[in-house]
Design an enzyme around this catalytic site. Structure first.
Site, PDB file in Angstrom:
ATOM      1  N   ASP A 196       0.806  -1.212   0.000  1.00 30.58           N
ATOM      2  CA  ASP A 196       0.000   0.000   0.000  1.00 30.58           C
ATOM      3  C   ASP A 196       0.850   1.278   0.000  1.00 30.58           C
ATOM      4  O   ASP A 196       1.830   1.374   0.754  1.00 30.58           O
ATOM      5  CB  ASP A 196      -0.834  -0.033   1.297  1.00 30.58           C
ATOM      6  CG  ASP A 196      -1.844   1.079   1.384  1.00 30.58           C
ATOM      7  OD1 ASP A 196      -2.783   1.073   0.583  1.00 30.58           O
ATOM      8  OD2 ASP A 196      -1.684   1.961   2.258  1.00 30.58           O
ATOM      9  N   GLU A 207      13.774 -14.932  -0.576  1.00 26.98           N
ATOM     10  CA  GLU A 207      14.179 -16.065   0.266  1.00 26.98           C
ATOM     11  C   GLU A 207      13.221 -17.254   0.079  1.00 26.98           C
ATOM     12  O   GLU A 207      13.507 -18.362   0.521  1.00 26.98           O
ATOM     13  CB  GLU A 207      14.115 -15.677   1.759  1.00 26.98           C
ATOM     14  CG  GLU A 207      15.124 -14.636   2.189  1.00 26.98           C
ATOM     15  CD  GLU A 207      14.777 -14.057   3.575  1.00 26.98           C
ATOM     16  OE1 GLU A 207      13.880 -14.592   4.279  1.00 26.98           O
ATOM     17  OE2 GLU A 207      15.403 -13.044   3.934  1.00 26.98           O
TER      18      GLU A 207
HETATM   19  C1  GLC Z   1      -4.093   3.213  -0.347  1.00 25.29           C
HETATM   20  C2  GLC Z   1      -5.334   2.388  -0.160  1.00 25.29           C
HETATM   21  C3  GLC Z   1      -6.411   3.259   0.386  1.00 25.29           C
HETATM   22  C4  GLC Z   1      -5.950   3.798   1.723  1.00 25.29           C
HETATM   23  C5  GLC Z   1      -4.606   4.497   1.619  1.00 25.29           C
HETATM   24  C6  GLC Z   1      -3.976   4.692   2.966  1.00 25.29           C
HETATM   25  O1  GLC Z   1      -4.262   4.197  -1.306  1.00 25.29           O
HETATM   26  O2  GLC Z   1      -5.705   1.764  -1.361  1.00 25.29           O
HETATM   27  O3  GLC Z   1      -7.632   2.595   0.530  1.00 25.29           O
HETATM   28  O4  GLC Z   1      -6.896   4.711   2.214  1.00 25.29           O
HETATM   29  O5  GLC Z   1      -3.676   3.749   0.865  1.00 25.29           O
HETATM   30  O6  GLC Z   1      -3.568   3.473   3.511  1.00 25.29           O
END
Ligand code: GLC
Length: 541
Positions: free
Chosen positions: A208, A259
């Site tokens: 993310d 790994e």
């Molecule tokens: C990414 C995710 C989103 C979230 C953001 C913060 O963009 O897809 O849903 O709000 O990161 O974690």
């Protein structure tokens, strides 16, 4: 074909866990719910699932505020449920990717509560980005950085003695304090998080908000104009995003993943300025693939789409990474609705307002867009419900909205809840077979005709189109390679060949166009051998 790692041409289905399938009566999708629907996913013909965060979370940002990285939220299941899910998914030939959220924790994560308790200058605070404020009494934030959900990216702490104290950085909501990734301590803690899930048998991780890690920790002002929005896809040299040192961190994750045996994969979410910056995330010792936001944000326009396809392939060529294609996800207005609007391109994170949409037109285009996406070389992402042709729910009552954007924008931007409404599986009324309780976001009455059960076996349904397209994509030898050759056509028509005899033609113009060859699949009816506007066809030349 068997030498090609699976992820180079995989179709990955995004499961937004709280909305996919509820196994009980709390109106919240869960891990056993996903497990019960694996036969549906195998039958749909996807290769893998990416499951959004299932970790313990106070849900300030739909689970992207993680309070514990190595566990499952009890409302969503348990680690034993995850093990059972992995076993069944693998037996069904489906791979599973989990969602890693490294840029920030929840304010309720024990690392953060310990940091607050320990006070300024402590090793606990060094894990986060905490600074003294500006102004005579430190009453102003340390710099002008903005949050993705609106407002400043800083919140002032109340120190353990009750006085206002340091400020902490949060690129997202105030409930999501940013970690300091320049520290070895943060890096090594995350090595262990990665190993925890890889040891459990996951096939990879979707990571993310990766560019948020690459912030300039000398914290210079970004020079944002008053009222500036968080439009990272147009930021160049921003001190709060995509700094080059993020790639050291990415290489470290890759070393951990390497790994493990068995073609595990790292997928980055990196909304950065264009294909060249994006391609840096998939250099040979970094991520395996990265989402193509230029494709997702591209308007329904043949010239623009062709440019995105070409620019993506050119930028990725030196890295050797495959392209990815994606039309929707849990942060964006569903593309049936987008494509029915006057303005069909979007800004990030649903900041495109609530313009009216012609949903009949939008669905026709969405079906054509799916055939285009599945015909392109590389890997494709399907967001749950797009195979049903679901539109965005634009009229959710204000009192059910949960996206932090709604509050942070002073109730002016509704945010992303409209694409997160629980899926309709069967029946004529909510919850449409999605558990037996009241769904956490209300489903529209108009979805009765869009359930999986209603579309199953209907030759004209969007579900049937997706199933047929995915089966063909698997079986056609012409689609195995990564070649693509454009035909010379009217600029409002996209036409390209793959392999020795496959052709995809998409008509984005106003008039029908002739097509030759044996029709394998079409997104809508052809009229006397002519391809109508907003329709795509696959033919054998
Ligand atoms: C990414 C995710 C989103 C979230 C953001 C913060 O963009 O897809 O849903 O709000 O990161 O974690």
């Amino acid at each position: 074909m068997s030498d090609t790692p699976w992820w180079r041409r995989a179709v990955v289905y995004e499961v937004y866990v709280r909305s996919f399938a509820d196994s009980g009566e709390d109106g919240l999708g869960d891990v056993p719910g996903i497990r019960s629907r694996l036969p549906y996913l195998a039958d749909l013909g996807v290769d893998a699932l990416w499951i959004t965060p299932w970790y313990p979370s106070p849900l300030a940002d739909g689970g992207y505020d993680v309070a514990e990285y190595c566990d499952v939220d009890p409302r969503l299941g348990s680690l034993a449920d995850v093990d059972a899910l992995l076993t069944d998914a693998h037996a069904a030939g489906l791979r599973v990717l989990v969602d890693l959220v490294p840029s920030h924790t929840s304010v309720e994560h024990p690392w953060f509560t310990a940091a607050v308790r320990a006070g300024p200058g402590s090793p606990e605070r060094a894990l986060y980005v905490l600074r003294e404020g500006r102004g005579a009494d430190g009453e102003l934030p340390p710099n002008d950085w903005i949050s993705a959900f609106g407002g400043p990216a800083w919140t002032r702490l109340v120190e353990p003695d009750g006085r206002p104290g340091q400020w902490y950085l949060h690129t997202f909501a105030p409930e999501q304090p940013d970690l300091d990734w320049s520290t070895e301590e943060v890096r090594s803690r995350f090595d262990e998080v990665l190993r925890f899930w890889l040891d459990r048998g996951v096939d990879g991780l979707r990571v993310d908000a990766v560019p948020a890690i690459g912030k300039d920790l000398t914290l210079p002002d970004a020079g944002h104009a008053p009222g500036a929005l968080f439009e990272s896809s147009s930021w160049v040299d921003s001190p709060q995003w995509d700094g080059d040192w993020v790639h050291d961190v990415v290489r470290r994750w890759r070393a951990v993943v390497d790994e493990y045996p068995g073609d595990r994969v790292l997928v980055s979410e990196a909304v950065v300025a264009g294909p060249e910056r994006t391609s840096r995330y998939v250099r040979p010792d970094e991520m395996h693939t990265t989402f193509n936001f230029d494709h997702l944000h591209c308007p329904w326009d043949a010239v623009a789409l062709r440019e995105v396809v070409d620019a993506t392939r050119v930028a990725l060529d030196p890295t050797g990474a495959p392209a990815t294609w994606v039309l929707s996800n849990h942060d964006e207005t569903r593309h049936v609705t987008r494509y029915g609007r006057e303005e069909t391109g979007v800004g990030v994170m649903g900041f495109d307002g609530n313009a009216p949409s012609d949903l009949v037109l939008g669905l026709r285009r969405a079906r054509a867009a799916a055939l285009l996406m599945f015909a392109l070389p590389g890997s494709a992402y399907v967001y749950q419900g797009e195979e049903l042709g679901l539109p965005e729910v634009t009229d959710l009552p204000e009192d059910v909205l949960q996206d932090p954007t709604w509050v942070r924008s002073g109730h002016t931007v509704r945010g992303r809840d409209g694409c997160r409404v629980p899926l309709p599986w069967s029946g004529d009324a909510p919850p449409y077979g999605n558990g037996s309780g009241e769904p956490w976001l209300p489903q529209p009455a108009s979805w009765a005709g869009l359930t999986v059960a209603a579309q199953d076996g209907d030759p004209a349904s969007t579900l049937t189109l997706y199933r047929t397209a995915l089966a063909l994509r698997r079986s056609l030898a012409d689609l195995v390679g990564e070649d693509l050759a454009w035909d010379d056509t009217d600029p409002q028509v996209l036409s390209f060949r793959r392999g020795s005899g496959f052709r995809c033609v998409v008509n984005l113009g106003a008039d029908p166009v002739p097509v030759d060859g044996e029709v394998l699949l079409a997104s809508g009816p052809l009229a006397a051998g002519q391809l109508p506007p907003d329709t795509a066809v696959w033919v054998r030349a």
